[in-house]
Design an enzyme around this catalytic site. Structure first.
Site, short mmCIF file in Angstrom:
data_model
loop_
_atom_site.label_atom_id
_atom_site.label_comp_id
_atom_site.label_asym_id
_atom_site.label_seq_id
_atom_site.Cartn_x
_atom_site.Cartn_y
_atom_site.Cartn_z
N HIS A 268 0.88 -1.18 0.00
CA HIS A 268 0.00 0.00 0.00
C HIS A 268 0.92 1.24 0.00
CE1 HIS A 268 -3.46 2.42 0.67
NE2 HIS A 268 -3.84 2.03 1.86
N HIS A 307 -2.50 -2.34 -9.57
CA HIS A 307 -3.47 -1.73 -8.65
C HIS A 307 -4.73 -2.57 -8.64
CE1 HIS A 307 -5.95 1.29 -6.70
NE2 HIS A 307 -4.81 1.82 -6.32
N ASP A 363 2.78 5.37 -6.74
CA ASP A 363 4.05 5.26 -6.00
C ASP A 363 5.27 5.11 -6.90
OD1 ASP A 363 3.00 5.38 -3.39
OD2 ASP A 363 2.20 3.37 -3.66
N1 CMC Z 1 4.56 -6.98 -10.15
C1 CMC Z 1 4.41 -8.19 -10.74
N2 CMC Z 1 3.23 -8.86 -10.84
C2 CMC Z 1 2.17 -8.25 -10.33
C3 CMC Z 1 2.23 -6.99 -9.69
C4 CMC Z 1 3.50 -6.35 -9.63
N3 CMC Z 1 3.62 -5.16 -9.05
N4 CMC Z 1 1.01 -6.63 -9.27
C5 CMC Z 1 0.20 -7.63 -9.60
N5 CMC Z 1 0.89 -8.61 -10.25
C6 CMC Z 1 0.36 -9.84 -10.80
C7 CMC Z 1 0.01 -10.82 -9.69
O1 CMC Z 1 1.11 -11.65 -9.39
C8 CMC Z 1 -1.15 -11.55 -10.29
O2 CMC Z 1 -0.64 -12.50 -11.18
P1 CMC Z 1 -1.42 -13.92 -11.40
O3 CMC Z 1 -2.72 -13.56 -12.04
O4 CMC Z 1 -0.49 -14.69 -12.30
O5 CMC Z 1 -1.55 -14.53 -10.04
C9 CMC Z 1 -1.87 -10.51 -11.12
O6 CMC Z 1 -0.87 -9.53 -11.45
C10 CMC Z 1 -3.01 -9.82 -10.40
O7 CMC Z 1 -2.49 -9.24 -9.23
P2 CMC Z 1 -3.16 -9.34 -7.82
O8 CMC Z 1 -2.08 -9.47 -6.78
O9 CMC Z 1 -4.27 -10.34 -7.81
O10 CMC Z 1 -3.80 -7.90 -7.71
P3 CMC Z 1 -4.31 -7.21 -6.41
O11 CMC Z 1 -5.41 -6.33 -6.82
O12 CMC Z 1 -4.61 -8.21 -5.35
O13 CMC Z 1 -3.02 -6.37 -5.92
C11 CMC Z 1 -1.45 -4.64 -5.62
C12 CMC Z 1 -2.86 -5.02 -6.15
C13 CMC Z 1 -1.30 -3.13 -5.72
C14 CMC Z 1 -1.32 -5.05 -4.15
C15 CMC Z 1 -0.39 -5.35 -6.50
O14 CMC Z 1 -0.50 -4.90 -7.83
C16 CMC Z 1 1.02 -5.12 -5.97
O15 CMC Z 1 1.47 -5.86 -5.11
N6 CMC Z 1 1.75 -4.08 -6.53
C17 CMC Z 1 3.07 -3.77 -6.02
C18 CMC Z 1 2.97 -2.91 -4.76
C19 CMC Z 1 2.50 -1.50 -5.07
O16 CMC Z 1 3.01 -0.84 -5.96
N7 CMC Z 1 1.54 -1.02 -4.26
C20 CMC Z 1 1.02 0.33 -4.37
C21 CMC Z 1 -0.40 0.37 -4.81
S1 CMC Z 1 -0.92 2.02 -5.33
C22 CMC Z 1 -0.85 2.98 -3.90
C23 CMC Z 1 -1.93 2.67 -2.96
O17 CMC Z 1 -3.05 3.15 -3.14
O18 CMC Z 1 -1.67 1.93 -2.02
#
Ligand code: CMC
Length: 426
Positions: A268, A307, A363
């Site tokens: 986050h 996201h 970010d």
């Molecule tokens: N790098 C590589 N793969 C990713 C990433 C990433 N940053 N984000 C998502 N994926 C992949 C994930 O592994 C999954 O793959 P699969 O379908 O093969 O299992 C797919 O994309 C869908 O991702 P998810 O984890 O189900 O998506 P989510 O909605 O649960 O997670 C997130 C959203 C923001 C937590 C995630 O994208 C992430 O961990 N990003 C990196 C951390 C980050 O930059 N966070 C800041 C978010 S914006 C600021 C805020 O508002 O907090």
């Protein structure tokens, strides 16, 4: 045809009509679907709230597919260009942009509360020299609840307003004190003649012996725009924490501390710190393909990408990229920018990222600006928490005034043992 959903339960052969309102069904309407009178009724199962609305809200609108973000109906691009952070904070909390008089009164009220009790200062002094500033912020915000026991009167509108002024006013002061503590520097008290961002920069950077420090106006403006961009983002993890703790009728300082704790996580608000560390680790453009390979092999995440809601370019990231140019004109170009641009270029042309709709989020570039402005990496999540305070408080207030809201209490599907007994001792 009324807006409704026809459901047939194949276990019993019974049919049900479930009303649809605002493209949603009420999960409680599923409860009537039972196999027998003693059956509890059907639950919806939604780990991580992938498809569950927990509230009705009129504060922030996001269309993740089209990359749209609006506060109270106003596009984020317009707010970033035409309003300052305190106007936007007023908008979030009150629902409308302030008139000139309303703004002056609001600014006065927030500014009046920028000071913290001397004991808060002493409290911060007790942290180790290398304490993470976000841990200090979370603790100090929680500690404020002990200074303001009147905050328990959350149903009194005047009391709510007072706590809102206090929290928006004091958060930058605590943040700057946390930074100066880590640097071993004397704290600088707020200057009520300065604007919100200017005052924060002054508390951060004014040398103890100087009486003439002036924050660079370009940097102060850039920080103010970053504050606008971070002010709210509907039902993210920290806002949900704010609402959830608030639903127990805990005071707003305890709620805000819980929200800040949720923000601290690297998935986050802690992501801005992680992006910077990742870019530093990559070190040069030629290492980018190797990092992308590790990401595709699921060995690591590309921090600052992806996201839950945006499946398109985060509109905040686009504005931040523009601000970066203005900041770098003053500070000099951040050397890590080239690596970030290369990462973005490679990622956005790679099928892994395209197929998963992974774009840079807020970010990805913000840390480069913060670093260029001289902020240490540890404090980046704190720079997210300062402006998000107004969003948390707007959401907390909306939750308290919503007659449909009750104590937040999800259900579970129990997967443990059925009843069993401790064997008799032999
Ligand atoms: N790098 C590589 N793969 C990713 C990433 C990433 N940053 N984000 C998502 N994926 C992949 C994930 O592994 C999954 O793959 P699969 O379908 O093969 O299992 C797919 O994309 C869908 O991702 P998810 O984890 O189900 O998506 P989510 O909605 O649960 O997670 C997130 C959203 C923001 C937590 C995630 O994208 C992430 O961990 N990003 C990196 C951390 C980050 O930059 N966070 C800041 C978010 S914006 C600021 C805020 O508002 O907090």
């Amino acid at each position: 045809m009324p807006d409704s959903l026809s459901i047939k339960d194949n276990r019993t052969g019974k049919s049900y009509e479930i009303p649809i309102q605002d493209d949603a069904i009420r999960a409680m309407d599923l409860r009537q679907i039972k196999t027998s009178d003693s059956d509890f009724g059907l639950l919806s199962y939604d780990p991580a709230f992938m498809n569950t609305a927990s509230c009705r809200s009129s504060i922030t609108y996001i269309d993740g597919d089209r990359g749209i973000l609006r506060y109270r109906g106003y596009p984020i691009e317009e707010l970033a260009e035409k309003c300052n952070y305190l106007e936007v904070a007023y908008l979030l909390v009150h629902g409308e942009l302030p008139s000139k008089n309303q703004y002056e009164e609001w600014k006065h009220n927030v500014t009046y509360h920028t000071m913290v009790h001397e004991n808060v200062k002493k409290f911060l002094e007790e942290f180790r020299y290398d304490a993470h500033p976000m841990g200090m912020l979370v603790s100090a915000v929680a500690a404020l609840s002990t200074f303001y026991p009147d905050a328990k009167h959350f149903s009194d509108e005047n009391s709510r307003r007072l706590q809102i002024h206090r929290l928006i006013g004091k958060t930058p002061t605590i943040a700057a004190f946390a930074y100066r503590h880590s640097m071993g520097m004397a704290y600088v008290y707020p200057d009520n003649d300065l604007d919100y961002a200017e005052n924060f920069l002054t508390m951060m950077y004014k040398p103890p012996a100087s009486s003439t420090f002036e924050a660079n106006p370009v940097l102060a403006k850039a920080l103010d725009v970053l504050f606008v961009l971070h002010a709210d983002h509907e039902q993210n993890a920290s806002t949900s924490a704010m609402r959830s703790v608030g639903s127990t009728h805990a005071d707003p300082y305890s709620c805000a501390a819980a929200a800040a704790a949720a923000l601290y996580g690297p998935l986050h608000g802690g992501a801005n710190e992680e992006v910077l560390r990742m870019l530093e680790e990559i070190g040069s453009k030629d290492k980018v393909p190797e990092i992308i390979r590790q990401v595709k092999d699921k060995k690591r995440l590309l921090m600052g990408f992806g996201h839950r809601v945006y499946k398109n370019y985060d509109p905040r990231a686009q504005i931040i990229k523009r601000i970066a140019d203005q900041v770098f004109e003053v500070t000099g170009r951040n050397k890590l920018l080239d690596i970030a641009l290369e990462l973005e270029k490679v990622a956005l042309s790679d099928d892994y990222f395209i197929s998963k709709h992974l774009y840079p989020n807020v970010d990805f570039y913000s840390g480069l600006i913060y670093q260029a402005m001289g902020f240490p990496t540890d404090i980046f999540p704190v720079l997210f928490a300062i402006p998000r305070m107004s969003g948390w408080l707007a959401q907390w207030q909306e939750m308290l005034l919503d007659p449909e809201q009750k104590i937040s209490r999800p259900r579970q599907i129990y997967t443990g043992y059925p009843e069993r007994h401790i064997p008799a001792q032999t």
